[in-house]
Design a protein around this motif. Structure first.
Motif, PDB file in Angstrom:
ATOM      1  N   PRO A 177       0.795  -1.228   0.000  1.00 42.00           N
ATOM      2  CA  PRO A 177       0.000   0.000   0.000  1.00 42.00           C
ATOM      3  C   PRO A 177       0.833   1.287   0.000  1.00 42.00           C
ATOM      4  N   ASN A 178       2.088   1.218   0.372  1.00 39.92           N
ATOM      5  CA  ASN A 178       2.922   2.419   0.381  1.00 39.92           C
ATOM      6  C   ASN A 178       3.683   2.626  -0.917  1.00 39.92           C
ATOM      7  N   ASP A 179       3.487   1.749  -1.877  1.00 43.13           N
ATOM      8  CA  ASP A 179       4.176   1.852  -3.166  1.00 43.13           C
ATOM      9  C   ASP A 179       3.373   2.704  -4.137  1.00 43.13           C
ATOM     10  N   ASP A 180       4.044   3.118  -5.199  1.00 38.20           N
ATOM     11  CA  ASP A 180       3.395   3.804  -6.316  1.00 38.20           C
ATOM     12  C   ASP A 180       3.519   2.910  -7.543  1.00 38.20           C
ATOM     13  N   ILE A 181       2.493   2.940  -8.365  1.00 40.27           N
ATOM     14  CA  ILE A 181       2.469   2.108  -9.563  1.00 40.27           C
ATOM     15  C   ILE A 181       2.170   2.969 -10.779  1.00 40.27           C
ATOM     16  N   GLU A 182       2.449   2.404 -11.936  1.00 44.38           N
ATOM     17  CA  GLU A 182       2.017   2.986 -13.200  1.00 44.38           C
ATOM     18  C   GLU A 182       1.109   1.982 -13.874  1.00 44.38           C
ATOM     19  N   LEU A 183       0.013   2.471 -14.404  1.00 42.68           N
ATOM     20  CA  LEU A 183      -0.951   1.662 -15.134  1.00 42.68           C
ATOM     21  C   LEU A 183      -0.804   2.014 -16.609  1.00 42.68           C
ATOM     22  N   HIS A 184      -0.408   1.040 -17.424  1.00 39.51           N
ATOM     23  CA  HIS A 184      -0.120   1.269 -18.840  1.00 39.51           C
ATOM     24  C   HIS A 184      -1.209   0.655 -19.716  1.00 39.51           C
TER      25      HIS A 184
ATOM     26  N   ASP B 272       0.049   2.988 -25.254  1.00 38.63           N
ATOM     27  CA  ASP B 272       1.187   3.649 -24.603  1.00 38.63           C
ATOM     28  C   ASP B 272       0.788   4.752 -23.626  1.00 38.63           C
ATOM     29  N   PHE B 273      -0.505   4.961 -23.415  1.00 37.29           N
ATOM     30  CA  PHE B 273      -0.949   5.874 -22.357  1.00 37.29           C
ATOM     31  C   PHE B 273      -0.608   5.233 -21.029  1.00 37.29           C
ATOM     32  N   PHE B 274      -0.202   6.029 -20.063  1.00 33.64           N
ATOM     33  CA  PHE B 274      -0.022   5.507 -18.711  1.00 33.64           C
ATOM     34  C   PHE B 274      -0.297   6.602 -17.704  1.00 33.64           C
ATOM     35  N   VAL B 275      -0.624   6.172 -16.505  1.00 31.25           N
ATOM     36  CA  VAL B 275      -0.898   7.086 -15.405  1.00 31.25           C
ATOM     37  C   VAL B 275      -0.274   6.509 -14.138  1.00 31.25           C
ATOM     38  N   SER B 276       0.224   7.385 -13.308  1.00 35.91           N
ATOM     39  CA  SER B 276       0.747   6.966 -12.003  1.00 35.91           C
ATOM     40  C   SER B 276      -0.386   6.977 -10.999  1.00 35.91           C
ATOM     41  N   ALA B 277      -0.315   6.060 -10.055  1.00 34.60           N
ATOM     42  CA  ALA B 277      -1.340   5.977  -9.012  1.00 34.60           C
ATOM     43  C   ALA B 277      -0.708   5.399  -7.752  1.00 34.60           C
ATOM     44  N   PRO B 278      -1.191   5.821  -6.600  1.00 35.23           N
ATOM     45  CA  PRO B 278      -0.718   5.183  -5.372  1.00 35.23           C
ATOM     46  C   PRO B 278      -1.364   3.807  -5.232  1.00 35.23           C
TER      47      PRO B 278
ATOM     48  N   TYR C  83      -5.804  -0.771  -1.965  1.00 34.24           N
ATOM     49  CA  TYR C  83      -5.940  -1.296  -0.601  1.00 34.24           C
ATOM     50  C   TYR C  83      -7.083  -0.603   0.149  1.00 34.24           C
ATOM     51  N   ASN C  84      -7.403   0.624  -0.245  1.00 42.36           N
ATOM     52  CA  ASN C  84      -8.472   1.371   0.433  1.00 42.36           C
ATOM     53  C   ASN C  84      -9.844   1.198  -0.209  1.00 42.36           C
ATOM     54  N   TYR C  85      -9.863   0.861  -1.497  1.00 39.97           N
ATOM     55  CA  TYR C  85     -11.121   0.748  -2.234  1.00 39.97           C
ATOM     56  C   TYR C  85     -11.145  -0.579  -2.991  1.00 39.97           C
ATOM     57  N   ASN C  86     -12.314  -0.985  -3.384  1.00 37.82           N
ATOM     58  CA  ASN C  86     -12.495  -2.216  -4.145  1.00 37.82           C
ATOM     59  C   ASN C  86     -12.237  -1.945  -5.635  1.00 37.82           C
ATOM     60  N   VAL C  87     -11.012  -1.532  -5.968  1.00 40.59           N
ATOM     61  CA  VAL C  87     -10.632  -1.284  -7.363  1.00 40.59           C
ATOM     62  C   VAL C  87     -10.480  -2.643  -8.030  1.00 40.59           C
ATOM     63  N   ILE C  88     -11.071  -2.792  -9.204  1.00 41.91           N
ATOM     64  CA  ILE C  88     -10.974  -4.076  -9.885  1.00 41.91           C
ATOM     65  C   ILE C  88     -10.338  -3.922 -11.261  1.00 41.91           C
ATOM     66  N   LEU C  89      -9.812  -5.030 -11.737  1.00 44.08           N
ATOM     67  CA  LEU C  89      -9.356  -5.136 -13.119  1.00 44.08           C
ATOM     68  C   LEU C  89     -10.499  -5.816 -13.859  1.00 44.08           C
TER      69      LEU C  89
END
Length: 160
Positions: free
Chosen positions: A84-91, A95-101, A106-112
């Protein structure tokens, strides 16, 4: 060999190829995760075999409340040693990408999301993977910052 026999053989071969296509699509790598010097690959079948979560929500890209399902982002991050303390990039595929904590997962029910209204999503329809936040469940997520993290055509997650 007569033309009729050759034609029948060709039809049988084409039929076999047609029925093999859905299976091949489920066994092709559609997601990679790069973290801690390792690369993990996932097929649609791999993602389908994980516990599935459901999010009923709307966002800026769908008109009505829509049901999305797929594994949680958190489960994929945990499998790859991303906390949960890491940062990720979603690609995305384009070739678009965004950084996200990672803490979002870990705080929300984010799904793939691999299903939208119980149907697989083609690349043309924002698939095969779309990062979905449960916006309707958490009013604070109805913000441009989170909207920008709804990456469709996701194909890679990297630890920053």
């Amino acid at each position: 060999m007569s033309v009729t026999v050759r034609t029948k053989q060709l039809l049988v071969a084409l039929t076999l190829c047609f029925f093999a296509l859905p299976v091949a699509g489920k066994t092709e790598q559609i997601l990679t995760v790069e973290a801690n010097g390792k690369i993990a690959s996932y097929t649609l079948q791999d993602l389908s075999n994980l516990p599935q979560a459901f999010v009923k929500t709307r966002n800026n890209y769908v008109d009505d409340i829509t049901t999305f399902s797929g594994p949680t982002l958190r489960s994929i991050l945990e499998q790859n040693g991303i906390g949960p303390n890491d940062d990720i990039e979603l690609h995305a595929l384009n070739d678009f990408f965004v950084s996200a904590p990672a803490k979002d997962a870990y705080n929300y029910n984010v799904i793939l999301a691999i299903l939208m209204n119980e149907k697989e999503m083609s690349v043309r329809d924002k698939g095969p993977i779309w990062v979905i936040y449960p916006i309707d469940e958490h009013p604070e997520l109805n913000d441009d910052i989170y909207n920008g993290r709804l990456v469709w055509q996701l194909d890679k997650i990297t630890l920053k």
